[in-house]
Write an enzyme that holds these catalytic residues in place. Sequence first.
Site, PDB file in Angstrom:
ATOM      1  N   GLU A   1     113.345  58.953  34.998  1.00  0.00           N
ATOM      2  CA  GLU A   1     112.487  59.006  35.992  1.00  0.00           C
ATOM      3  C   GLU A   1     113.396  59.495  37.063  1.00  0.00           C
ATOM      4  O   GLU A   1     114.244  58.941  37.473  1.00  0.00           O
ATOM      5  CB  GLU A   1     111.848  57.650  35.943  1.00  0.00           C
ATOM      6  CG  GLU A   1     110.664  57.663  36.997  1.00  0.00           C
ATOM      7  CD  GLU A   1     109.823  56.236  37.062  1.00  0.00           C
ATOM      8  OE1 GLU A   1     109.035  56.020  36.457  1.00  0.00           O
ATOM      9  OE2 GLU A   1     110.249  55.691  38.012  1.00  0.00           O
TER      10      GLU A   1
ATOM     11  N   ARG B   1      96.490  54.734  37.274  1.00  0.00           N
ATOM     12  CA  ARG B   1      95.517  54.215  38.344  1.00  0.00           C
ATOM     13  C   ARG B   1      96.366  54.288  39.530  1.00  0.00           C
ATOM     14  O   ARG B   1      95.943  54.371  40.514  1.00  0.00           O
ATOM     15  CB  ARG B   1      95.019  52.902  37.789  1.00  0.00           C
ATOM     16  CG  ARG B   1      94.098  52.631  38.818  1.00  0.00           C
ATOM     17  CD  ARG B   1      93.724  50.996  38.473  1.00  0.00           C
ATOM     18  NE  ARG B   1      94.859  50.438  39.095  1.00  0.00           N
ATOM     19  CZ  ARG B   1      94.802  49.219  39.119  1.00  0.00           C
ATOM     20  NH1 ARG B   1      94.008  48.058  38.605  1.00  0.00           N
ATOM     21  NH2 ARG B   1      96.075  48.501  39.495  1.00  0.00           N
TER      22      ARG B   1
ATOM     23  N   ALA C   1      93.440  54.454  34.361  1.00  0.00           N
ATOM     24  CA  ALA C   1      93.890  55.518  33.798  1.00  0.00           C
ATOM     25  C   ALA C   1      93.106  56.205  32.838  1.00  0.00           C
ATOM     26  O   ALA C   1      93.013  57.384  32.541  1.00  0.00           O
ATOM     27  CB  ALA C   1      95.265  55.090  33.143  1.00  0.00           C
TER      28      ALA C   1
ATOM     29  N   TYR D   1     102.743  47.744  29.107  1.00  0.00           N
ATOM     30  CA  TYR D   1     103.304  46.566  29.825  1.00  0.00           C
ATOM     31  C   TYR D   1     103.834  45.499  28.905  1.00  0.00           C
ATOM     32  O   TYR D   1     102.978  44.677  28.434  1.00  0.00           O
ATOM     33  CB  TYR D   1     102.447  46.201  30.879  1.00  0.00           C
ATOM     34  CG  TYR D   1     102.077  47.115  31.865  1.00  0.00           C
ATOM     35  CD1 TYR D   1     102.587  47.285  33.249  1.00  0.00           C
ATOM     36  CD2 TYR D   1     100.994  47.993  31.754  1.00  0.00           C
ATOM     37  CE1 TYR D   1     102.364  48.212  34.114  1.00  0.00           C
ATOM     38  CE2 TYR D   1     100.565  49.387  32.712  1.00  0.00           C
ATOM     39  CZ  TYR D   1     101.413  49.115  33.964  1.00  0.00           C
ATOM     40  OH  TYR D   1     100.888  50.098  34.556  1.00  0.00           O
TER      41      TYR D   1
ATOM     42  N   HIS E   1     100.024  43.845  32.000  1.00  0.00           N
ATOM     43  CA  HIS E   1      99.683  44.259  33.445  1.00  0.00           C
ATOM     44  C   HIS E   1      99.518  42.988  34.325  1.00  0.00           C
ATOM     45  O   HIS E   1      99.077  42.067  33.900  1.00  0.00           O
ATOM     46  CB  HIS E   1      98.621  45.290  33.656  1.00  0.00           C
ATOM     47  CG  HIS E   1      98.682  45.957  34.930  1.00  0.00           C
ATOM     48  ND1 HIS E   1      97.650  45.418  35.931  1.00  0.00           N
ATOM     49  CD2 HIS E   1      99.032  46.817  35.661  1.00  0.00           C
ATOM     50  CE1 HIS E   1      97.610  46.061  37.037  1.00  0.00           C
ATOM     51  NE2 HIS E   1      98.519  46.943  36.678  1.00  0.00           N
TER      52      HIS E   1
ATOM     53  N   LYS F   1      93.196  53.672  26.484  1.00  0.00           N
ATOM     54  CA  LYS F   1      94.226  54.736  27.057  1.00  0.00           C
ATOM     55  C   LYS F   1      94.235  55.877  25.931  1.00  0.00           C
ATOM     56  O   LYS F   1      94.004  56.858  26.035  1.00  0.00           O
ATOM     57  CB  LYS F   1      95.406  54.260  27.501  1.00  0.00           C
ATOM     58  CG  LYS F   1      95.469  53.850  28.950  1.00  0.00           C
ATOM     59  CD  LYS F   1      96.769  53.613  29.540  1.00  0.00           C
ATOM     60  CE  LYS F   1      96.729  52.341  30.495  1.00  0.00           C
ATOM     61  NZ  LYS F   1      97.819  52.222  31.423  1.00  0.00           N
TER      62      LYS F   1
ATOM     63  N   GLN G   1     118.247  45.228  43.631  1.00  0.00           N
ATOM     64  CA  GLN G   1     117.122  45.893  42.929  1.00  0.00           C
ATOM     65  C   GLN G   1     116.128  44.918  42.348  1.00  0.00           C
ATOM     66  O   GLN G   1     115.077  44.862  42.270  1.00  0.00           O
ATOM     67  CB  GLN G   1     117.830  46.468  41.560  1.00  0.00           C
ATOM     68  CG  GLN G   1     117.970  47.865  41.758  1.00  0.00           C
ATOM     69  CD  GLN G   1     118.957  48.160  40.747  1.00  0.00           C
ATOM     70  OE1 GLN G   1     120.228  48.474  40.584  1.00  0.00           O
ATOM     71  NE2 GLN G   1     118.290  48.611  39.384  1.00  0.00           N
TER      72      GLN G   1
END
Length: 289
Positions: A18, A108, A128, A149, A153, A169, A216
Amino acid sequence: MGSVRSLYKKGTTVLSCEIYPPKKEDEFKNIYAKLDKLAAINVDFVSVTYGAGGSNAGKAIEIADYAKNKAGLEVVSHITSVGFTKEKLEDGLNRFKDIGIDNILVLRGDRPKMMTDEEFNARDFSHASDMAEFIREKGMEFTLLGACYPHKHPEAPSDEADIYNTKKKVDSGCDVLISQLFFENEYFYRLQDKLYDLGINAPISAGIMPVTSAKQLGTTVTLSGTTVPEELSSIIAKYGDKPEEMRKYGIDYAIRQALELKERGADGIHFYIMNKPDLAEILLKEMRS
Ligand code: FAD
């Protein structure tokens, strides 16, 4: 069409990374060299994040354009729908289509602090899955990805409800799932098993983030709702103020997690590399040796 769905084959673990658009102008200039580096080490695909409410849309498109058309990488562009009308979503998607992007991660997003009630209430999409359904109804030719998740979530009332919503989804048109980051593989295996039990056959990439600094944990990790196991918190307690050791042991933890996932047949591993291609190089070398 450069569909990332075709990369997921039995016996293969797809390795992706990513990238997010840097806020500072000087860091933004460096992003192109970083994308070139990711192409040189043959990352299977990169995904490019998108600000909720479309805050950094221009930069996300510029990065996706360079990654796809100059660096030659396969690209998944994220798009968020919080505050979006159907027209605004379609417009955003067409901008990605125009630069040759074939893969979209539908999200979303979370309501940005600056978003007014008026903007928020004007949204056409609650979830989503509603975006995926809209894109499929429109016949737009994208491979669609969705988030899942392992720790559920944070807003979901239960694991079961969240898993059922994840299935929605896929039923609405998502071809691939990418998970939120996690540090204990058991949570990912549990999610995978429950999704397979519901009959989902979309591949699932596991989200792995090497923790290379104590800082982090205060930001990304806390926001994700992911728990930190004893072993990792001990590493942070011991080496948090020793940057070199912290980096070494944080990477080592991520490598062990990723290798076990690969050995157990994970469809893909999505590395949250925090725009650091040197991390990707180390991780991919270990995964491919
Ligand atoms: P949804 O799928 O809508 O889920 C949100 C909540 O609603 C969950 O509790 C779920 O159980 C429930 N739900 C879902 N569908 C339904 C339904 N049909 N009916 C009823 N309830 C439902 N954020 C950004 O701003 N930009 C990014 O680029 C970005 N990239 C991400 C990439 C990954 C891989 C992941 C895991 C997250 C990313 N995020 C990003 C964060 C994401 O926007 C937040 O986690 C957000 O809170 C939820 O997005 P979602 O698409 O999963 O939402």
